[in-house]
Scaffold this motif. Structure first.
Motif, PDB file in Angstrom:
ATOM      1  N   TYR A 265       0.926  -1.139   0.062  1.00 22.12           N
ATOM      2  CA  TYR A 265       0.009  -0.163   0.224  1.00 22.12           C
ATOM      3  C   TYR A 265       0.931   1.255  -0.147  1.00 22.12           C
ATOM      4  O   TYR A 265       0.638   2.223  -0.800  1.00 22.12           O
ATOM      5  N   ARG A 266       1.905   1.292   0.875  1.00 21.44           N
ATOM      6  CA  ARG A 266       2.556   2.579   0.879  1.00 21.44           C
ATOM      7  C   ARG A 266       3.490   2.582  -0.398  1.00 21.44           C
ATOM      8  O   ARG A 266       3.489   3.798  -0.667  1.00 21.44           O
ATOM      9  N   ASP A 267       4.023   1.736  -1.022  1.00 22.21           N
ATOM     10  CA  ASP A 267       4.482   1.951  -2.394  1.00 22.21           C
ATOM     11  C   ASP A 267       3.485   2.081  -3.430  1.00 22.21           C
ATOM     12  O   ASP A 267       3.952   3.234  -4.398  1.00 22.21           O
ATOM     13  N   ALA A 268       2.215   1.768  -3.391  1.00 17.96           N
ATOM     14  CA  ALA A 268       1.345   2.380  -4.464  1.00 17.96           C
ATOM     15  C   ALA A 268       0.821   3.565  -3.984  1.00 17.96           C
ATOM     16  O   ALA A 268      -0.074   4.245  -4.919  1.00 17.96           O
ATOM     17  N   ALA A 269       0.828   4.066  -2.564  1.00  9.22           N
ATOM     18  CA  ALA A 269       0.318   5.281  -2.305  1.00  9.22           C
ATOM     19  C   ALA A 269      -1.170   5.385  -2.355  1.00  9.22           C
ATOM     20  O   ALA A 269      -1.845   6.429  -2.252  1.00  9.22           O
ATOM     21  N   HIS A 270      -1.840   4.220  -2.376  1.00 10.83           N
ATOM     22  CA  HIS A 270      -3.120   4.110  -2.237  1.00 10.83           C
ATOM     23  C   HIS A 270      -3.514   2.881  -1.682  1.00 10.83           C
ATOM     24  O   HIS A 270      -2.846   1.633  -1.736  1.00 10.83           O
ATOM     25  N   ILE A 271      -4.945   2.735  -1.249  1.00  6.04           N
ATOM     26  CA  ILE A 271      -5.615   1.496  -0.634  1.00  6.04           C
ATOM     27  C   ILE A 271      -6.768   1.194  -1.522  1.00  6.04           C
ATOM     28  O   ILE A 271      -7.684   2.080  -1.353  1.00  6.04           O
ATOM     29  N   PRO A 272      -6.997   0.025  -1.970  1.00  4.03           N
ATOM     30  CA  PRO A 272      -8.292  -0.260  -2.602  1.00  4.03           C
ATOM     31  C   PRO A 272      -9.362  -0.604  -1.532  1.00  4.03           C
ATOM     32  O   PRO A 272      -8.972  -1.486  -0.538  1.00  4.03           O
ATOM     33  N   ALA A 292     -21.241   5.704   2.785  1.00  6.08           N
ATOM     34  CA  ALA A 292     -22.284   4.970   3.334  1.00  6.08           C
ATOM     35  C   ALA A 292     -23.487   5.091   2.111  1.00  6.08           C
ATOM     36  O   ALA A 292     -24.224   3.897   2.107  1.00  6.08           O
ATOM     37  N   SER A 293     -23.594   6.111   1.557  1.00  8.28           N
ATOM     38  CA  SER A 293     -24.753   5.974   0.535  1.00  8.28           C
ATOM     39  C   SER A 293     -24.275   5.486  -0.912  1.00  8.28           C
ATOM     40  O   SER A 293     -25.400   5.339  -1.883  1.00  8.28           O
ATOM     41  N   LEU A 294     -23.130   5.143  -1.084  1.00  5.93           N
ATOM     42  CA  LEU A 294     -22.798   4.632  -2.408  1.00  5.93           C
ATOM     43  C   LEU A 294     -23.028   3.006  -2.595  1.00  5.93           C
ATOM     44  O   LEU A 294     -23.020   2.356  -1.594  1.00  5.93           O
ATOM     45  N   PRO A 295     -23.238   2.748  -3.850  1.00 11.77           N
ATOM     46  CA  PRO A 295     -23.493   1.295  -3.947  1.00 11.77           C
ATOM     47  C   PRO A 295     -22.231   0.481  -3.675  1.00 11.77           C
ATOM     48  O   PRO A 295     -21.353   1.047  -3.966  1.00 11.77           O
ATOM     49  N   GLU A 296     -22.533  -0.912  -3.264  1.00 10.70           N
ATOM     50  CA  GLU A 296     -21.416  -1.976  -2.963  1.00 10.70           C
ATOM     51  C   GLU A 296     -20.413  -1.959  -4.153  1.00 10.70           C
ATOM     52  O   GLU A 296     -19.268  -1.892  -4.052  1.00 10.70           O
ATOM     53  N   ARG A 297     -21.229  -2.054  -5.217  1.00 10.41           N
ATOM     54  CA  ARG A 297     -20.235  -2.183  -6.416  1.00 10.41           C
ATOM     55  C   ARG A 297     -19.292  -0.915  -6.865  1.00 10.41           C
ATOM     56  O   ARG A 297     -17.933  -1.227  -7.266  1.00 10.41           O
ATOM     57  N   ARG A 298     -19.662   0.319  -6.684  1.00  8.51           N
ATOM     58  CA  ARG A 298     -18.948   1.346  -6.690  1.00  8.51           C
ATOM     59  C   ARG A 298     -17.806   1.420  -5.600  1.00  8.51           C
ATOM     60  O   ARG A 298     -16.950   1.745  -6.131  1.00  8.51           O
ATOM     61  N   LEU A 299     -18.092   1.191  -4.659  1.00  8.13           N
ATOM     62  CA  LEU A 299     -17.022   1.050  -3.304  1.00  8.13           C
ATOM     63  C   LEU A 299     -15.907   0.206  -3.559  1.00  8.13           C
ATOM     64  O   LEU A 299     -14.966   0.590  -3.409  1.00  8.13           O
ATOM     65  N   ARG A 300     -16.237  -1.056  -4.185  1.00  7.04           N
ATOM     66  CA  ARG A 300     -15.278  -1.927  -4.597  1.00  7.04           C
ATOM     67  C   ARG A 300     -14.281  -1.479  -5.632  1.00  7.04           C
ATOM     68  O   ARG A 300     -13.206  -2.069  -5.533  1.00  7.04           O
ATOM     69  N   PRO A 305      -6.562   7.523  -1.975  1.00  3.58           N
ATOM     70  CA  PRO A 305      -5.025   8.023  -1.582  1.00  3.58           C
ATOM     71  C   PRO A 305      -4.534   7.966  -0.106  1.00  3.58           C
ATOM     72  O   PRO A 305      -5.356   8.426   0.972  1.00  3.58           O
ATOM     73  N   ILE A 306      -3.372   7.511   0.353  1.00  3.74           N
ATOM     74  CA  ILE A 306      -2.864   7.547   1.631  1.00  3.74           C
ATOM     75  C   ILE A 306      -2.087   9.007   1.646  1.00  3.74           C
ATOM     76  O   ILE A 306      -1.310   9.357   0.530  1.00  3.74           O
ATOM     77  N   MET A 307      -2.632   9.669   2.435  1.00  6.45           N
ATOM     78  CA  MET A 307      -2.492  11.134   2.754  1.00  6.45           C
ATOM     79  C   MET A 307      -1.099  11.536   3.510  1.00  6.45           C
ATOM     80  O   MET A 307      -1.137  10.769   4.505  1.00  6.45           O
ATOM     81  N   THR A 308      -0.357  12.329   3.240  1.00  7.92           N
ATOM     82  CA  THR A 308       0.697  12.991   3.941  1.00  7.92           C
ATOM     83  C   THR A 308       0.410  14.186   4.510  1.00  7.92           C
ATOM     84  O   THR A 308       0.239  15.095   4.099  1.00  7.92           O
ATOM     85  N   VAL A 309       0.645  14.474   5.930  1.00  8.20           N
ATOM     86  CA  VAL A 309       0.289  15.710   6.603  1.00  8.20           C
ATOM     87  C   VAL A 309       1.693  16.292   6.590  1.00  8.20           C
ATOM     88  O   VAL A 309       2.609  15.888   6.774  1.00  8.20           O
ATOM     89  N   ARG A 310       1.346  17.657   6.181  1.00  8.50           N
ATOM     90  CA  ARG A 310       2.464  18.578   6.105  1.00  8.50           C
ATOM     91  C   ARG A 310       2.474  19.566   7.232  1.00  8.50           C
ATOM     92  O   ARG A 310       1.673  20.352   7.384  1.00  8.50           O
TER      93      ARG A 310
END
Length: 390
Positions: A265-272, A292-300, A305-310
């Protein structure tokens, strides 16, 4: 360079190519650049102007990989210019929407001129005798069966080119619609100051003195101690080596992080988000807020992105090891913080000291007097998060 470089590695690759004296892109260097572009496209998915520039640079790079850069050396000029824009946007740390629009228009004009140059060079190099025309000029539907692969710079057909131009126009329009009121106000003030300073020297000196007085007043306006604030639930966590707090209303999900997958995840900078789903647990029932309002298929299908605090106190990158992830949301903007520790539940902030510093608003205090770094979650999400659309 790794096949899936980190953001810092990708930026370093771009910087190296910008200052390189050797303008010939070898196969290995082109492959490294392609990997860097792919990483940064994911990083800037929510910043449409930069994302569009990366797409155009990627198309030109694909053309170079297939045809070389000798026939149209201007392709390398374009890529270097595009890379310089991307590096500047990454290092500026702020979002200037008007500047992004100007930058996108300028780069797109250069891209259009380059596409025209490619056509002309290939026409000039085409043989006189009857035979299959170069694939860089002839649409796939008209080309001979044994023609070369299509040119990534010009597209396979006129319809594809029109679609690309429509996409760029749509990106510009979307960029306009995402203007925040504060940014519009700041832009108007800057224009007024520029107009005023351009009138005569006396006005310029007066404005400069006024700005200096305002800055000096802001530096001395910060209170010596913390001030009371309305009781505010916050979630505290340790990330990038610092204990930070975000307003609990922005927290959409807290979950333990699979240790075996974190390095990936860290190398890709995002998490599915599909990785967060369980065998008998629906994703949309785990989130709060807009997700919570989105369809299951859309969420999957989503990858956040993994965010970095500055902030001055925080390390520059996500931690090497993390045990939890916190999904944050503000409206449709969403992103993830990876943490080595997360509090079991919210704490109540009753006082705080305003000390703006990057993404930090200041220092917060709970009922026990414990202090933590208070993060501007909205600003962080709008800079590094992803705009989720249904």
């Amino acid at each position: 360079m790794a096949q899936h470089p980190s953001i810092d590695e990708a930026i370093s690759r771009l910087k190296a190519e910008i200052i390189s004296q050797d303008w010939r892109l070898s196969e290995q260097r082109a492959a490294a650049l392609a990997a860097a572009f792919a990483c940064l496209q994911q990083r800037f998915r929510n910043r449409k102007a930069v994302h569009a520039i990366l797409l155009m640079a990627g198309n030109v790079l694909t053309y170079i990989q297939r045809h070389g850069d000798r026939r149209v050396p201007e392709t390398v000029d374009f890529i270097k210019e595009a890379m310089a824009h991307v590096v500047r946007c990454h290092e500026s740390g702020s979002l200037d929407v008007e500047e992004d629009k100007r930058m996108l228009r300028a780069v797109y004009r250069r891209f259009t001129d380059l596409r025209r140059t490619v056509r002309q060079r290939h026409r000039a190099a085409a043989p006189v005798e009857v035979g299959p025309a170069p694939a860089t000029l002839v649409p796939e539907s008209q080309a001979a069966p044994d023609a070369a692969p299509k040119d990534a710079c010009t597209g396979a057909a006129a319809a594809e080119e029109e679609e690309e131009e429509k996409e760029i126009r749509a990106l510009v329009q979307e960029l306009k619609s995402s203007l925040r009121q504060a940014e519009e106000t700041a832009a108007r003030i800057r224009r007024m100051l520029v107009d005023l300073m351009s009138q005569d020297g006396q006005n310029m000196a007066a404005v400069q003195q006024l700005v200096e007085e305002v800055i000096a007043g802001q530096q001395h306006a910060s209170p010596a101690g913390p001030r009371p604030c309305p009781p505010t639930p916050v979630l505290t966590c340790v990330t990038q080596g610092v204990e930070m707090a975000v307003e609990h209303r922005h927290v959409c999900l807290v979950r333990r992080l699979p240790a075996k997958r974190y390095a990936q995840y860290r190398d890709a900078a995002h998490i599915p988000l599909a990785d967060l789903a369980g065998l008998f647990r629906r994703l949309n029932r785990q989130f709060s807020g807009y997700l919570a309002s989105l369809p299951e298929r859309r969420l999957r299908r989503l990858r956040l992105p993994i965010m970095t605090v500055r902030a001055m106190q925080a390390e520059e990158e996500p931690p090497e090891e993390a045990s939890h992830l916190v999904v944050l949301g503000h409206g449709q903007w969403h992103g993830i913080l990876v943490c080595s520790e997360v509090a079991d539940g919210p704490r109540t902030m009753i006082r705080w000291r305003r000390q703006p510093n990057g993404d930090a608003l200041g220092t917060g205090y709970d009922e026990t007097g414990a202090e933590f770094l208070l993060i501007d979650t909205k600003g962080l999400l709008e800079r590094e998060g992803f705009l989720v659309q249904a």
